[in-house]
Design an enzyme around this catalytic site. Structure first.
Site, PDB file in Angstrom:
ATOM      1  N   ASN A   1     -50.982  21.534 -30.582  1.00  0.00           N
ATOM      2  CA  ASN A   1     -50.008  21.004 -31.548  1.00  0.00           C
ATOM      3  C   ASN A   1     -49.260  19.878 -30.844  1.00  0.00           C
ATOM      4  OD1 ASN A   1     -47.970  20.471 -33.383  1.00  0.00           O
ATOM      5  ND2 ASN A   1     -46.684  22.140 -32.620  1.00  0.00           N
ATOM      6  N   GLY A   2     -49.415  18.659 -31.314  1.00  0.00           N
ATOM      7  CA  GLY A   2     -48.731  17.539 -30.661  1.00  0.00           C
ATOM      8  C   GLY A   2     -49.583  16.290 -30.708  1.00  0.00           C
TER       9      GLY A   2
ATOM     10  N   GLU B   1     -29.698   6.442 -52.426  1.00  0.00           N
ATOM     11  CA  GLU B   1     -30.353   7.655 -51.924  1.00  0.00           C
ATOM     12  C   GLU B   1     -29.392   8.844 -51.916  1.00  0.00           C
ATOM     13  OE1 GLU B   1     -33.076  10.371 -50.232  1.00  0.00           O
ATOM     14  OE2 GLU B   1     -33.187   8.652 -51.585  1.00  0.00           O
TER      15      GLU B   1
ATOM     16  N   ARG C   1     -46.041  24.756 -41.354  1.00  0.00           N
ATOM     17  CA  ARG C   1     -46.075  23.745 -40.303  1.00  0.00           C
ATOM     18  C   ARG C   1     -47.208  22.746 -40.504  1.00  0.00           C
ATOM     19  NH1 ARG C   1     -43.217  24.727 -35.982  1.00  0.00           N
ATOM     20  NH2 ARG C   1     -44.522  23.306 -34.794  1.00  0.00           N
TER      21      ARG C   1
ATOM     22  N   TRP D   1     -51.772  19.896 -39.072  1.00  0.00           N
ATOM     23  CA  TRP D   1     -51.096  18.805 -39.771  1.00  0.00           C
ATOM     24  C   TRP D   1     -51.579  17.562 -39.066  1.00  0.00           C
ATOM     25  CZ3 TRP D   1     -48.444  18.111 -44.079  1.00  0.00           C
ATOM     26  CH2 TRP D   1     -47.766  16.898 -44.247  1.00  0.00           C
TER      27      TRP D   1
ATOM     28  N   GLU E   1     -30.555  15.536 -57.553  1.00  0.00           N
ATOM     29  CA  GLU E   1     -31.767  16.364 -57.651  1.00  0.00           C
ATOM     30  C   GLU E   1     -31.578  17.797 -57.153  1.00  0.00           C
ATOM     31  OE1 GLU E   1     -33.961  13.998 -54.007  1.00  0.00           O
ATOM     32  OE2 GLU E   1     -35.228  15.112 -55.390  1.00  0.00           O
TER      33      GLU E   1
ATOM     34  N   LYS F   1     -42.716  18.611 -55.434  1.00  0.00           N
ATOM     35  CA  LYS F   1     -42.685  17.866 -54.173  1.00  0.00           C
ATOM     36  C   LYS F   1     -43.567  16.632 -54.246  1.00  0.00           C
ATOM     37  CE  LYS F   1     -41.595  16.899 -50.006  1.00  0.00           C
ATOM     38  NZ  LYS F   1     -40.285  16.296 -49.812  1.00  0.00           N
TER      39      LYS F   1
ATOM     40  N   LYS G   1     -29.991  12.363 -53.934  1.00  0.00           N
ATOM     41  CA  LYS G   1     -29.983  13.682 -53.289  1.00  0.00           C
ATOM     42  C   LYS G   1     -29.050  14.630 -54.044  1.00  0.00           C
ATOM     43  CE  LYS G   1     -32.972  13.681 -51.340  1.00  0.00           C
ATOM     44  NZ  LYS G   1     -33.750  12.485 -51.367  1.00  0.00           N
TER      45      LYS G   1
ATOM     46  N   CYS H   1     -48.360  21.199 -36.130  1.00  0.00           N
ATOM     47  CA  CYS H   1     -49.380  22.183 -36.514  1.00  0.00           C
ATOM     48  C   CYS H   1     -48.859  23.573 -36.170  1.00  0.00           C
ATOM     49  CB  CYS H   1     -50.648  21.932 -35.723  1.00  0.00           C
ATOM     50  SG  CYS H   1     -51.219  20.238 -35.804  1.00  0.00           S
TER      51      CYS H   1
ATOM     52  N   HIS I   1     -17.889  -5.001 -62.366  1.00  0.00           N
ATOM     53  CA  HIS I   1     -18.635  -5.457 -63.554  1.00  0.00           C
ATOM     54  C   HIS I   1     -18.953  -4.295 -64.488  1.00  0.00           C
ATOM     55  CE1 HIS I   1     -18.904  -9.225 -61.414  1.00  0.00           C
ATOM     56  NE2 HIS I   1     -19.335  -8.548 -60.359  1.00  0.00           N
TER      57      HIS I   1
HETATM   58  C1  AGP Z   1     -37.117  12.777 -53.382  1.00  0.00           C
HETATM   59  O1  AGP Z   1     -36.281  13.677 -52.799  1.00  0.00           O
HETATM   60  C2  AGP Z   1     -38.013  13.322 -54.406  1.00  0.00           C
HETATM   61  N1  AGP Z   1     -38.769  14.394 -53.915  1.00  0.00           N
HETATM   62  C3  AGP Z   1     -38.887  12.267 -55.095  1.00  0.00           C
HETATM   63  O2  AGP Z   1     -38.051  11.264 -55.606  1.00  0.00           O
HETATM   64  C4  AGP Z   1     -39.928  11.592 -54.197  1.00  0.00           C
HETATM   65  O3  AGP Z   1     -39.328  10.749 -53.282  1.00  0.00           O
HETATM   66  C5  AGP Z   1     -40.895  10.785 -55.072  1.00  0.00           C
HETATM   67  O4  AGP Z   1     -41.527  11.665 -55.971  1.00  0.00           O
HETATM   68  C6  AGP Z   1     -41.926  10.035 -54.240  1.00  0.00           C
HETATM   69  O5  AGP Z   1     -42.731  10.923 -53.568  1.00  0.00           O
HETATM   70  P1  AGP Z   1     -43.702  10.400 -52.424  1.00  0.00           P
HETATM   71  O6  AGP Z   1     -42.865   9.799 -51.350  1.00  0.00           O
HETATM   72  O7  AGP Z   1     -44.446  11.623 -51.970  1.00  0.00           O
HETATM   73  O8  AGP Z   1     -44.623   9.386 -53.042  1.00  0.00           O
END
Ligand code: AGP
Length: 615
Positions: A101-102, A488, A27, A75, A495, A610, A492, A2, A511
């Site tokens: 905060n904690g 993953e 935060r 938060w 994206e 996001k 990264k 927070c 394959h």
């Molecule tokens: C990952 O870096 C991306 N932001 C995206 O793939 C994300 O993981 C996906 O949209 C799922 O989001 P969520 O975990 O909030 O459900």
């Protein structure tokens, strides 16, 4: 995580506090509140929503006059975001008020004791328990606020940055810190309190940063009295002259939120362990599981649904649950699952993983599974989010707000929660002996420090990134637990740097994808010791023989792969099932540095959001 702000001095406190809270909204931003002392009484306003909503409420409901005040942007960890659970919190008498905060881990047992003594509680928060404990100590010990705070803090377990004042003593604020950040801005006969310097940097750049287990009694016209909470030893305030600008402070001195969040992972994993992992007692405590153990023990299978990075965490969990807890698992893209007319029964458990808790496809998959009678367990980072509310039970990751669109600390804390879950079930099912269980819990406790160690390779990783920043394609390879980590790593890079990249199980190369290999193709390979090391070595030789460039993640002291690879990044040794928590970090940093070198907007990459709240 927070944001807290406080002020005592000669200026009007309200405008300073509200502007400070807006600067700390990175935060936490699910609810906010302010308490101002007008010389006679404490005027408090708090609300669910952003600081903007708080302003509307405060400016239309309370007197804003006064030179003493505290404020908070939340938060949530304990108690869903709503008006009642937002801070500040009064003590029962209304004389004391606190922001925090904690996480206070033993708040339930303290609450029970206070309830026996006649205290009542409006909210579900640990913080309201703390302020009433302080009041109880003040009353029963007949001590001043500072001493009461000290005694109370020695009775609780957890993390905190708090600010408390007593309307009977309005020339004083008491603050304390353990695990959460707290800075005091030192002005000319005025003091500012905040989680970082961004709320007061325009007023003063003289600041005292409290160390862990320190508290301060801040009295107008006096020096700051610094004390060690445990033994009351006197400490001397070290006033620093700050040279940072606002943007730098919000990012904690990092260039981007993504890099800050990568470096926050040791703390995020620790916070996700907090109150759950007790290796010395051979214990894993997780309310969401403890209260539904029977369902998990009798489940036919676990179906994991998620999207993006969370789906990759689900894939790691498949290996963990099947290998450690011997429970069959299926991992589904939520967007496919919801329309595939899947066969689901009331003997199935669905685990939905989501950082934001708002992803539309995952939410729809949950609703479908519930309709068909499955028990739904959520793993979320946002308390009170739609997915958290829709699921039957769950466990929060305590990563704190994740601002960078590219998910990093949410991924490692998701794997952390799922590992704790699987270990708990393995123990309950008798799959694990006492000693093996203890070995795992002990090794888990070493992970935050081992992640710190991996982060020390950042400079080397930046050099490697410089070599491959102009690549047009990349491949990521891993086996077993580290196949999802390869996926993953590729995600990264895709994206945030817009380089085309694919992750593959290393043995799958033969394959098809091996056709892509030439001297222009960087291949990132997870080749750590445990698991299928020898097989990965032969996969690397296959690529080398086609002139592919090898960048390998290896275990400290590795020689065989190190000889073969063009570049290596070493990580500390750990159990294979925990290795994704370490092996992911170098891949996060690689993609970060490559994206920065390509001039990409790392925190807000093109075409991405996001939280994907539409299908
Ligand atoms: C990952 O870096 C991306 N932001 C995206 O793939 C994300 O993981 C996906 O949209 C799922 O989001 P969520 O975990 O909030 O459900």
């Amino acid at each position: 995580m927070c944001g807290i702000v406080g002020y005592i001095g000669h200026r009007e406190a309200y405008p300073i506090i509200v502007k400070g809270l807006q600067r700390l909204e990175y935060r936490g931003y699910d609810s906010a509140g302010v308490a101002i002392f007008d010389g006679e009484k404490i005027n408090l306003a708090k609300t669910k929503g952003k600081v903007e909503d708080l302003k509307k409420k405060a400016e239309s409901t309370i007197s804003l006059k006064g030179n003493l005040g505290i404020g908070h942007t939340r938060w949530a960890t304990h108690g869903v975001p709503n008006d009642i659970n937002s801070h500040p919190h009064y003590s029962n008498s209304g004389d004391l008020v606190i922001i925090h905060n904690g996480i206070i881990e033993n708040y339930e047992s303290v609450k029970k004791e206070l309830t026996k003594r006649g205290y009542t509680f409006e909210s579900d928060t640990d913080t309201e328990v703390l302020i009433n404990l302080i009041e109880e100590v003040q009353k029963t010990e007949g001590v001043k606020l500072g001493q009461a705070v000290q005694i109370a803090l020695n009775e609780v377990v957890g993390a905190y940055a708090i600010a408390v004042f007593d309307k009977k003593k309005p020339d004083e604020i008491v603050v304390a810190k353990l695990g959460s950040p707290l800075a005091i801005g030192v002005g000319d006969n005025e003091f500012f309190i905040a989680s970082d310097a961004s709320p007061f940097i325009e007023f003063t750049n003289n600041a005292v940063y409290l160390e862990d287990e320190e508290m301060a009694i801040i009295r107008l016209g006096k020096e700051i009295k610094l004390r060690k909470i445990k033994n009351d030893a006197v400490a001397y305030p070290n006033i620093l002259e700050l040279k940072m600008n606002l943007e730098e402070i919000e990012k904690g001195g990092y260039d981007h939120f993504m890099l800050k969040e990568i470096y926050e992972q040791p703390r995020a994993i620790l916070d996700t362990y907090r109150g759950r992992l007790r290796a010395s007692q051979g214990l894993i405590k997780m309310a969401g599981i403890d209260q539904n153990l029977e369902k998990f023990m009798n489940a036919n299978r676990i179906i994991i649904v998620a999207c993006g990075t969370s789906w990759h965490a689900g894939l790691v969990a498949e290996y963990i649950f099947e290998d450690l807890a011997r429970i069959p698992v299926e991992v589904e893209y939520a967007s496919e699952f919801r329309y595939r007319n899947p066969v689901i029964t009331d003997k199935d458990i669905l685990i939905a993983i989501s950082q934001s808790g708002e992803t539309a496809d995952t939410l729809a998959a949950i609703k479908l599974a519930k309709e068909k009678g499955a028990f739904v367990f959520g793993v979320c980072n946002v308390v009170g989010s739609s997915i958290a509310r829709e699921t039957d039970a769950g466990a929060y990751t305590h990563a704190g707000p994740e601002i960078g669109v590219a998910s990093t600390k949410a991924f490692t804390t998701q794997i952390t929660v799922l590992t704790l879950l699987a270990l708990k079930l393995a123990k309950e099912k008798g799959v694990f002996s006492e000693s093996r269980f203890h070995e795992f819990l002990t090794e888990l406790e070493t992970i935050p420090a081992k992640v710190e160690k991996v982060l020390e390779s950042n400079a080397l990783i930046e050099i490697i990134a410089d070599v491959y920043k102009d690549s047009t394609n990349c491949l990521y390879l891993g086996r077993g637990y580290n196949f999802p980590v390869a996926l993953e790593g590729a995600l990264k890079l895709k994206e945030i740097s817009y380089i085309h990249a694919e992750g593959y199980p290393a043995a799958e190369m033969k394959h098809g994808p091996i056709a892509l290999i030439d001297d222009q193709m960087p291949v990132f390979v997870i080749a750590t010791k445990k698991g299928h090391y020898e097989k990965v070595v032969s996969n690397i030789q296959e690529i080398k023989s086609r002139k592919g460039k090898i960048i390998a993640i290896v275990t400290e002291g590795d020689t065989q792969v190190t000889e073969l690879a063009d570049h290596v990044v070493e990580v500390p040794e750990t159990l294979e099932s925990l290795s994704p928590l370490l092996n992911t970090i170098p891949l996060q940093l690689l993609s970060y540095h490559i994206a920065v070198m390509r001039g990409c907007n790392v925190d807000q990459p093109r075409n991405l959001a996001k939280s994907v709240t539409v299908e």
